[in-house]
Design an enzyme around this catalytic site. Structure first.
Site, mmCIF file in Angstrom:
data_model
loop_
_atom_site.group_PDB
_atom_site.id
_atom_site.type_symbol
_atom_site.label_atom_id
_atom_site.label_comp_id
_atom_site.label_asym_id
_atom_site.label_seq_id
_atom_site.Cartn_x
_atom_site.Cartn_y
_atom_site.Cartn_z
ATOM 1 C CE1 TYR A 54 -3.147 -2.936 0.229
ATOM 2 C CE2 TYR A 54 -3.795 -2.179 2.225
ATOM 3 C CZ TYR A 54 -3.802 -3.066 1.213
ATOM 4 O OH TYR A 54 -4.977 -4.331 1.353
ATOM 5 C CG HIS A 110 -1.214 -8.572 0.322
ATOM 6 N ND1 HIS A 110 -0.743 -7.147 0.061
ATOM 7 C CD2 HIS A 110 -2.516 -8.456 0.114
ATOM 8 C CE1 HIS A 110 -1.789 -6.522 0.171
ATOM 9 N NE2 HIS A 110 -2.884 -7.306 0.028
ATOM 10 C CG LEU A 191 -18.329 -0.665 2.202
ATOM 11 C CD1 LEU A 191 -17.826 0.625 2.471
ATOM 12 C CD2 LEU A 191 -19.442 -1.229 2.627
ATOM 13 C CB ILE A 228 -11.174 -3.827 7.203
ATOM 14 C CG1 ILE A 228 -10.807 -4.847 6.076
ATOM 15 C CG2 ILE A 228 -10.454 -4.546 8.661
ATOM 16 C CD1 ILE A 228 -9.375 -5.232 5.740
ATOM 17 C CB SER A 231 -14.239 6.471 3.760
ATOM 18 O OG SER A 231 -14.860 7.185 3.068
ATOM 19 N NE ARG A 236 -18.907 8.295 0.882
ATOM 20 C CZ ARG A 236 -18.684 8.392 -0.364
ATOM 21 N NH1 ARG A 236 -17.558 7.764 -0.522
ATOM 22 N NH2 ARG A 236 -19.493 8.671 -1.116
ATOM 23 C CB SER A 239 -21.824 7.035 8.722
ATOM 24 O OG SER A 239 -21.356 6.884 7.682
ATOM 25 C CG ASN A 240 -18.462 3.457 6.596
ATOM 26 O OD1 ASN A 240 -19.566 3.579 5.985
ATOM 27 N ND2 ASN A 240 -17.437 3.561 5.804
HETATM 28 N N1 LIG Z 1 -5.863 -8.619 1.487
HETATM 29 C C1 LIG Z 1 -6.015 -7.965 0.104
HETATM 30 O O1 LIG Z 1 -5.840 -8.533 -0.877
HETATM 31 C C2 LIG Z 1 -7.071 -6.662 0.115
HETATM 32 C C3 LIG Z 1 -7.687 -6.416 -0.887
HETATM 33 C C4 LIG Z 1 -8.585 -5.077 -1.010
HETATM 34 C C5 LIG Z 1 -8.525 -4.428 0.119
HETATM 35 N N2 LIG Z 1 -8.165 -4.850 1.053
HETATM 36 C C6 LIG Z 1 -8.287 -4.249 2.617
HETATM 37 O O2 LIG Z 1 -9.704 -4.135 2.828
HETATM 38 C C7 LIG Z 1 -9.996 -2.792 3.025
HETATM 39 C C8 LIG Z 1 -11.431 -2.278 2.521
HETATM 40 O O3 LIG Z 1 -11.391 -2.806 1.107
HETATM 41 P P1 LIG Z 1 -11.474 -1.538 -0.057
HETATM 42 O O4 LIG Z 1 -10.597 -0.814 0.305
HETATM 43 O O5 LIG Z 1 -11.548 -2.267 -1.334
HETATM 44 O O6 LIG Z 1 -12.691 -0.688 0.011
HETATM 45 P P2 LIG Z 1 -14.243 -0.734 0.827
HETATM 46 O O7 LIG Z 1 -14.140 -0.472 2.070
HETATM 47 O O8 LIG Z 1 -14.984 -2.070 0.160
HETATM 48 O O9 LIG Z 1 -14.845 0.437 0.278
HETATM 49 C C9 LIG Z 1 -14.756 0.850 -1.347
HETATM 50 C C10 LIG Z 1 -14.985 2.320 -1.491
HETATM 51 O O10 LIG Z 1 -16.472 2.646 -0.856
HETATM 52 C C11 LIG Z 1 -16.237 4.078 -0.572
HETATM 53 N N3 LIG Z 1 -17.202 4.110 0.679
HETATM 54 C C12 LIG Z 1 -16.846 4.050 1.990
HETATM 55 N N4 LIG Z 1 -17.727 4.162 2.720
HETATM 56 C C13 LIG Z 1 -18.699 4.375 2.034
HETATM 57 C C14 LIG Z 1 -20.134 4.765 2.430
HETATM 58 N N5 LIG Z 1 -20.438 4.898 3.777
HETATM 59 N N6 LIG Z 1 -20.755 5.163 1.682
HETATM 60 C C15 LIG Z 1 -20.540 5.373 0.414
HETATM 61 N N7 LIG Z 1 -19.185 4.949 -0.146
HETATM 62 C C16 LIG Z 1 -18.388 4.541 0.799
HETATM 63 C C17 LIG Z 1 -14.653 4.369 -0.264
HETATM 64 O O11 LIG Z 1 -14.536 5.555 -1.178
HETATM 65 P P3 LIG Z 1 -14.232 6.957 -0.298
HETATM 66 O O12 LIG Z 1 -12.759 6.650 0.282
HETATM 67 O O13 LIG Z 1 -14.136 8.032 -1.483
HETATM 68 O O14 LIG Z 1 -15.047 7.233 0.658
HETATM 69 C C18 LIG Z 1 -13.893 3.259 -0.880
HETATM 70 O O15 LIG Z 1 -13.176 3.496 -1.797
HETATM 71 C C19 LIG Z 1 -8.673 -2.115 2.181
HETATM 72 O O16 LIG Z 1 -8.842 -0.661 2.275
HETATM 73 C C20 LIG Z 1 -7.568 -2.772 2.509
HETATM 74 O O17 LIG Z 1 -7.247 -2.350 3.841
HETATM 75 C C21 LIG Z 1 -7.155 -6.097 1.264
#
Ligand SMILES: NC(=O)c1ccc[n+]([C@@H]2O[C@H](COP(=O)([O-])OP(=O)(O)OC[C@H]3O[C@@H](n4cnc5c(N)ncnc54)[C@H](OP(=O)(O)O)[C@@H]3O)[C@@H](O)[C@H]2O)c1
Length: 262
Positions: A54, A110, A191, A228, A231, A236, A239-240
């Protein structure tokens, strides 16, 4: 306005408590990473998820240090990419330096990669745990076959498997098979993939006057699956985390489960 943050934890091998709610930091870099992680800690998140790839461990560490929250009150996860096979412990030491801490709470492989000696990597992970650099060790994006392979090779099962997870990906067999092995399921990207616009999820959210994101996060908690959300927006981030003051009914849980694979 005050919010109500869940304080549920899941217990990993070695009596380590992992908060079910954490803050994801993928694709947040530079000042945004410091700002967003600081906001998350201020709101009350006590679990941070980062990774070597990251490129934000330094920023996450800065936010942690500046927060004034005691190190032992925050559960910190980072991850080692497969191209660091053979250099795992150096990679972990680099992560710790950047994070400004002397151990992580959870260290994950990872993702698996064709041609990688996963059992060899896992041996180094066991060594890291034994030397106190990581309190718990686990994997990410592993299927059951690979989980079993690294467990058999070392006699040590991963404490956690972090995988993509949401109501649209729900599969009761996956939950059961991880539970049987004593491996905690941690979900990511909850999300994404159309979950926030799905009519069933939006319908439940509207009925109980919550956001679709809150419904999805709450669904994880009620399943005991670690979640996890990420945002960069403070509103957000708040609220999350505001998901402790309501519960989904059994009917809602069943409807959400029903969106997954048959
Ligand atoms: N192990 C792995 O291979 C792997 C892969 C992917 C992710 N991850 C981990 O999992 C975490 C979460 O997954 P992710 O980053 O893919 O994202 P996520 O939590 O599924 O969120 C996706 C997008 O939704 C938006 N969002 C967040 N809260 C919201 C809300 N209340 N209403 C509307 N939109 C909202 C965010 O955009 P904004 O930022 O613009 O609000 C974010 O970019 C990552 O950050 C990382 O730490 C791990």
């Amino acid at each position: 306005m005050t919010i109500q943050i869940p304080d549920e934890t899941v217990t990993l091998t070695g009596d380590i408590r992992m908060p079910l709610l954490g803050f994801g930091t993928w694709q947040i870099n530079g000042k945004d990473a410091v700002r967003a992680t600081s906001a998350a800690l201020e709101v009350g998140y006590r679990h941070l998820d980062t990774a070597t790839v990251y490129g934000n461990e330094g920023e996450v560490g800065r936010a942690l240090k500046d927060s004034g929250v005691a190190r032992n009150d925050v559960f910190v996860t980072t991850k080692c990419p497969p191209d660091r096979a053979g250099r795992e412990l150096d990679t972990l030491r680099e992560s710790l330096d950047l994070l400004g801490i002397d151990h992580v709470d959870l260290w994950l492989i990872h993702w698996p990669e064709e041609g990688t000696d996963h059992a060899g990597m896992w041996h180094s992970f066991v060594e890291a745990r034994e030397s106190g650099l990581a309190r718990a060790i686990g994997v990410s994006n592993f299927d059951l076959e690979l989980l079993d392979e690294v467990t058999m090779a070392t006699g040590v099962a991963p404490a956690v498997n972090q995988v993509e997870w949401s109501p649209l990906l729900y599969d009761a067999a996956t939950v059961a098979e991880h539970r049987e092995r004593g491996v905690v399921l941690e979900g990511y990207s909850a999300l994404r993939g159309g979950t926030l616009d799905h009519p069933t999820i939006v319908g439940i959210a509207e009925r109980i006057d919550r956001t679709p994101a809150q419904v999805i996060i709450r669904w994880h908690l009620q399943h005991g699956v670690v979640v996890i959300p990420k945002s960069v927006h403070e509103e957000r981030i708040r609220s999350n985390a505001d998901v402790a003051a309501f519960t989904l009914t059994d009917d809602d849980m069943e409807a959400l489960d029903g969106l997954g694979r048959p």
